[in-house]
Design a protein around this motif. Structure first.
Motif, PDB file in Angstrom:
ATOM      1  N   LEU A 126       0.827  -1.206   0.000  1.00  0.00           N
ATOM      2  CA  LEU A 126       0.000   0.000   0.000  1.00  0.00           C
ATOM      3  C   LEU A 126       0.862   1.256   0.000  1.00  0.00           C
ATOM      4  O   LEU A 126       1.973   1.269   0.530  1.00  0.00           O
ATOM      5  CB  LEU A 126      -0.897   0.011   1.251  1.00  0.00           C
ATOM      6  N   LEU A 127       0.310   2.320  -0.573  1.00  0.00           N
ATOM      7  CA  LEU A 127       0.974   3.616  -0.551  1.00  0.00           C
ATOM      8  C   LEU A 127       0.957   4.190   0.855  1.00  0.00           C
ATOM      9  O   LEU A 127      -0.069   4.186   1.534  1.00  0.00           O
ATOM     10  CB  LEU A 127       0.254   4.587  -1.489  1.00  0.00           C
ATOM     11  N   LEU A 128       2.096   4.701   1.293  1.00  0.00           N
ATOM     12  CA  LEU A 128       2.196   5.504   2.502  1.00  0.00           C
ATOM     13  C   LEU A 128       2.995   6.740   2.123  1.00  0.00           C
ATOM     14  O   LEU A 128       4.183   6.652   1.842  1.00  0.00           O
ATOM     15  CB  LEU A 128       2.895   4.742   3.623  1.00  0.00           C
ATOM     16  N   SER A 129       2.333   7.890   2.077  1.00  0.00           N
ATOM     17  CA  SER A 129       2.964   9.124   1.624  1.00  0.00           C
ATOM     18  C   SER A 129       2.867  10.182   2.714  1.00  0.00           C
ATOM     19  O   SER A 129       1.898  10.218   3.483  1.00  0.00           O
ATOM     20  CB  SER A 129       2.294   9.632   0.345  1.00  0.00           C
ATOM     21  N   VAL A 130       3.879  11.041   2.787  1.00  0.00           N
ATOM     22  CA  VAL A 130       3.940  12.077   3.815  1.00  0.00           C
ATOM     23  C   VAL A 130       3.749  13.442   3.150  1.00  0.00           C
ATOM     24  O   VAL A 130       4.396  13.760   2.151  1.00  0.00           O
ATOM     25  CB  VAL A 130       5.275  12.028   4.574  1.00  0.00           C
ATOM     26  N   PHE A 131       2.880  14.253   3.722  1.00  0.00           N
ATOM     27  CA  PHE A 131       2.528  15.550   3.141  1.00  0.00           C
ATOM     28  C   PHE A 131       3.603  16.584   3.475  1.00  0.00           C
ATOM     29  O   PHE A 131       3.482  17.362   4.417  1.00  0.00           O
ATOM     30  CB  PHE A 131       1.167  16.001   3.669  1.00  0.00           C
ATOM     31  N   GLN A 132       4.665  16.569   2.691  1.00  0.00           N
ATOM     32  CA  GLN A 132       5.721  17.581   2.788  1.00  0.00           C
ATOM     33  C   GLN A 132       5.473  18.607   1.687  1.00  0.00           C
ATOM     34  O   GLN A 132       6.208  18.715   0.710  1.00  0.00           O
ATOM     35  CB  GLN A 132       7.101  16.922   2.629  1.00  0.00           C
ATOM     36  N   ASN A 133       4.442  19.416   1.874  1.00  0.00           N
ATOM     37  CA  ASN A 133       3.981  20.308   0.814  1.00  0.00           C
ATOM     38  C   ASN A 133       5.002  21.379   0.438  1.00  0.00           C
ATOM     39  O   ASN A 133       4.972  21.921  -0.676  1.00  0.00           O
ATOM     40  CB  ASN A 133       2.674  20.986   1.224  1.00  0.00           C
ATOM     41  N   ARG A 134       5.946  21.685   1.363  1.00  0.00           N
ATOM     42  CA  ARG A 134       6.889  22.768   1.069  1.00  0.00           C
ATOM     43  C   ARG A 134       7.888  22.407  -0.021  1.00  0.00           C
ATOM     44  O   ARG A 134       8.641  23.277  -0.465  1.00  0.00           O
ATOM     45  CB  ARG A 134       7.612  23.179   2.349  1.00  0.00           C
ATOM     46  N   ARG A 135       7.909  21.148  -0.464  1.00  0.00           N
ATOM     47  CA  ARG A 135       8.700  20.816  -1.647  1.00  0.00           C
ATOM     48  C   ARG A 135       8.116  21.488  -2.895  1.00  0.00           C
ATOM     49  O   ARG A 135       8.795  21.581  -3.921  1.00  0.00           O
ATOM     50  CB  ARG A 135       8.735  19.307  -1.875  1.00  0.00           C
ATOM     51  N   TRP A 136       6.860  21.934  -2.807  1.00  0.00           N
ATOM     52  CA  TRP A 136       6.200  22.567  -3.948  1.00  0.00           C
ATOM     53  C   TRP A 136       5.991  24.065  -3.704  1.00  0.00           C
ATOM     54  O   TRP A 136       5.176  24.693  -4.355  1.00  0.00           O
ATOM     55  CB  TRP A 136       4.878  21.858  -4.239  1.00  0.00           C
ATOM     56  N   ASP A 137       6.764  24.641  -2.766  1.00  0.00           N
ATOM     57  CA  ASP A 137       6.782  26.097  -2.599  1.00  0.00           C
ATOM     58  C   ASP A 137       7.399  26.750  -3.835  1.00  0.00           C
ATOM     59  O   ASP A 137       8.264  26.157  -4.509  1.00  0.00           O
ATOM     60  CB  ASP A 137       7.620  26.481  -1.384  1.00  0.00           C
ATOM     61  N   ASN A 138       7.010  27.980  -4.088  1.00  0.00           N
ATOM     62  CA  ASN A 138       7.536  28.681  -5.266  1.00  0.00           C
ATOM     63  C   ASN A 138       9.046  28.902  -5.184  1.00  0.00           C
ATOM     64  O   ASN A 138       9.777  28.679  -6.154  1.00  0.00           O
ATOM     65  CB  ASN A 138       6.798  30.014  -5.467  1.00  0.00           C
ATOM     66  N   ASP A 139       9.534  29.319  -4.025  1.00  0.00           N
ATOM     67  CA  ASP A 139      10.961  29.602  -3.898  1.00  0.00           C
ATOM     68  C   ASP A 139      11.806  28.332  -3.957  1.00  0.00           C
ATOM     69  O   ASP A 139      12.894  28.317  -4.528  1.00  0.00           O
ATOM     70  CB  ASP A 139      11.249  30.386  -2.612  1.00  0.00           C
TER      71      ASP A 139
END
Length: 374
Positions: A126-139
């Motif tokens: 099964l997929l287990l993913s961690v929400f590290q959204n700051r990898r998709w920040d603009n800077d």
């Protein structure tokens, strides 16, 4: 249904928790992602239940996560956006119920727990993913492009600041001094800045940290500095603080050819908090030209040094698009639990360093480093 069938029905998502993370980030991003539908929100709080229904009239409500496990065959993904101390038990229960899982950061309180979760997910397929959204920040997206393009030359020092001016504590579990709550800025904002450093520069071999409780009445760290020496020789200096009266640059990156300095935060969180939503084909995550970073050498950007570099748009929606593809078997997990474990190794070392006043040596997990950089 084949994994990449164009007419496949949307994947049904259950969101556990409807506080800040659930209502501001996860619910809007899930609902904006093609191929996903927000099916159920789990919260026992009456006010939050009403808010969820107002925002998503077709959503189903559940009072406890146990209700999800009882009808796991009606769901395709579970998103866990609850207090940090509940991440491991809830992710474990979801995986044992046969459901792919997205967990907000930090995925666990220790790297060992993160690796145990990763092993369980692999065992269950099964997929287990961690929400590290700051990898998709603009800077961050812009900086990654500059490094890949060679404009900086060989990067020698990476400075990253996630600073705020909040002289009065807000209270709540995030600022609790109870170790079981996994609160404080080291594990909150520190999870972001450490993850970004590892993505850019690979495994950490040495960690030093200073961590303080500055504000009257505060119980958890609110002003922390982390120094990382990476295996490739790059040094990362990372600052997270709620007590910064004058904010520094978000990034200051020094290379053998040039440096890059960028002020200001990615605009996506502020937009989501204001109720704005990403819509396919419409601008999202854009910032004004006056906020662009500058690339150059020999002079401060504040006195005109360097040339402006257009900031790439931020792209939080890309995370859930990648999750959908991974669940369908047409793409890769955007952030694995083993990558999160590598960041937790650093956070644990930082906590020990700050407590004992020592520099901590890490033995890199090379298999995880390769996964981090992929």
């Amino acid at each position: 249904m084949t994994p990449n069938a164009p007419d496949a029905p949307p994947l049904r998502v259950a969101l556990v928790g409807y506080g800040l993370a659930g209502s501001v980030f996860h619910a809007p991003l899930v609902s904006a992602t093609e191929g996903l539908v927000l099916d159920t929100v789990v919260t026992s709080n009456g006010e939050r239940r009403a808010e969820a229904l107002a925002a998503f009239p077709d959503v189903r409500l559940a009072g406890s996560p146990d209700e999800l496990w009882e009808r796991a065959d009606e769901l395709d993904i579970v998103v866990i956006a609850t207090p940090n101390r509940t991440h491991v038990p809830l992710a474990t229960a979801a995986l044992k119920a046969g459901l792919p899982v997205v967990v907000d950061k930090p995925v666990a309180g220790t790297a060992a727990e993160a690796r145990e979760l990763a092993a369980l997910a692999e065992e269950r397929g099964l997929l287990l993913s961690v929400f590290q959204n700051r990898r998709w920040d603009n800077d961050f997206r812009t900086l990654a492009g500059l490094i890949a393009g060679g404009q900086l030359g060989e990067v020698q020092r990476f400075e990253s600041r996630f600073e705020r001016w909040r002289p009065q504590p807000k209270g709540g579990w995030r600022e609790s001094g109870d170790p079981d709550e996994i609160g404080g800025l080291l594990y909150d904002l520190g999870s972001h800045v450490v993850d970004q450093a590892l993505v850019l520069f690979g495994a950490a071999v040495q960690v030093y940290a200073e961590s303080d409780v500055r504000r009257p009445g505060a119980a958890a760290d609110d002003d922390t500095f982390i120094a990382i020496t990476h295996e490739n020789g790059v040094r990362s200096h990372l600052y997270v603080s709620a007590t910064t009266a004058q904010l520094g640059p978000r990034f200051r990156v020094l290379g053998s050819k040039a440096g890059y300095v960028k002020y200001g935060l990615d605009p996506q969180e502020a937009a989501l908090r204001e109720g704005l939503r990403p819509v396919a084909g419409e601008p999202w995550g854009e910032e004004a030209e006056g906020l662009w970073g500058r690339l150059g050498s020999g002079e401060s950007p504040l006195t005109g040094g360097g040339d402006p570099v257009r900031t790439l748009p931020g792209d939080y929606p890309a995370y859930y698009a990648a999750v959908a593809a991974a669940v369908r078997g047409t793409g890769r997990n955007p952030v694995t639990a083993l990558q999160a474990a590598a960041a937790l190794d650093v956070l644990e070392a930082a906590r020990r360093s700050a407590r004992e006043g020592v520099s901590v040596t890490l033995l890199p997990h090379h298999d995880e480093e390769e996964e981090q950089r992929a």
